[in-house]
Scaffold this motif. Structure first.
Motif, PDB file in Angstrom:
ATOM      1  N   ALA A 176       0.838  -1.202   0.000  1.00 13.52           N
ATOM      2  CA  ALA A 176       0.000   0.000   0.000  1.00 13.52           C
ATOM      3  C   ALA A 176       0.874   1.254   0.000  1.00 13.52           C
ATOM      4  N   LYS A 177       1.951   1.239   0.784  1.00 11.02           N
ATOM      5  CA  LYS A 177       2.853   2.396   0.806  1.00 11.02           C
ATOM      6  C   LYS A 177       3.495   2.602  -0.558  1.00 11.02           C
ATOM      7  N   LEU A 178       3.890   1.494  -1.184  1.00  7.84           N
ATOM      8  CA  LEU A 178       4.481   1.598  -2.519  1.00  7.84           C
ATOM      9  C   LEU A 178       3.483   2.185  -3.507  1.00  7.84           C
ATOM     10  N   SER A 179       2.241   1.719  -3.432  1.00  2.01           N
ATOM     11  CA  SER A 179       1.197   2.219  -4.331  1.00  2.01           C
ATOM     12  C   SER A 179       0.950   3.707  -4.112  1.00  2.01           C
TER      13      SER A 179
ATOM     14  N   VAL B  88       3.756  -2.710  -8.222  1.00  2.00           N
ATOM     15  CA  VAL B  88       3.081  -3.579  -7.260  1.00  2.00           C
ATOM     16  C   VAL B  88       2.253  -4.621  -7.996  1.00  2.00           C
ATOM     17  N   LYS B  89       1.524  -4.217  -9.017  1.00  2.00           N
ATOM     18  CA  LYS B  89       0.703  -5.156  -9.802  1.00  2.00           C
ATOM     19  C   LYS B  89       1.587  -6.210 -10.470  1.00  2.00           C
TER      20      LYS B  89
ATOM     21  N   LYS C  41      10.729  -9.166   0.344  1.00  2.00           N
ATOM     22  CA  LYS C  41      12.117  -8.886  -0.034  1.00  2.00           C
ATOM     23  C   LYS C  41      12.177  -8.184  -1.381  1.00  2.00           C
ATOM     24  N   GLU C  42      11.386  -8.660  -2.319  1.00  2.00           N
ATOM     25  CA  GLU C  42      11.377  -8.046  -3.640  1.00  2.00           C
ATOM     26  C   GLU C  42      10.702  -6.683  -3.614  1.00  2.00           C
TER      27      GLU C  42
END
Length: 112
Positions: A71-74, A82-83, A107-108
């Motif tokens: 969610a933070k990445l998005s 993310v998708k 990790k990724e």
């Protein structure tokens, strides 16, 4: 006049010297020769045993932890990454991915 002195010495050589001095002083005081020799043998000291490190079980990563990171990445404009990451792990959505793969997925996600 009495004088009391307490000395703790861990060195056998120094201790043997002090005992010899005490004997010599006693001989001078009493005029009697003492023939006993005092020798202190060093104690055997064992090295402390190393603590065996217990094998720690890998921490189980929960769905909520993974969801929070993704969610933070998005929110930071990484929706497409993310998708792609979710697809890479075989799902159309996060809940399609098995829990065993969550730690690897995290990790990724950190690399993104």
């Amino acid at each position: 006049m009495d004088i009391n002195i307490t000395v703790r010495v861990d060195s056998p050589d120094i201790m043997n010297s002090l005992l010899a001095l005490a004997d010599a002083m006693l001989q001078v005081r009493t005029g009697v020769q003492i023939k006993e020799e005092h020798e202190i043998k060093p104690k055997e000291v064992q090295a402390p045993k190393e603590k065996v490190q217990k094998e720690e079980k890998p921490k189980t990563v929960t769905l909520e932890e993974v969801r929070g990171v993704l969610a933070k990445l998005s929110q930071n404009g990484k929706q497409q990454e993310v998708k792609e990451l979710i697809k890479k792990f075989g799902g159309k959505k996060l809940t399609d991915i098995s829990q065993e793969k969550y730690s690897e997925l995290l990790k990724e996600a950190e690399v993104i």
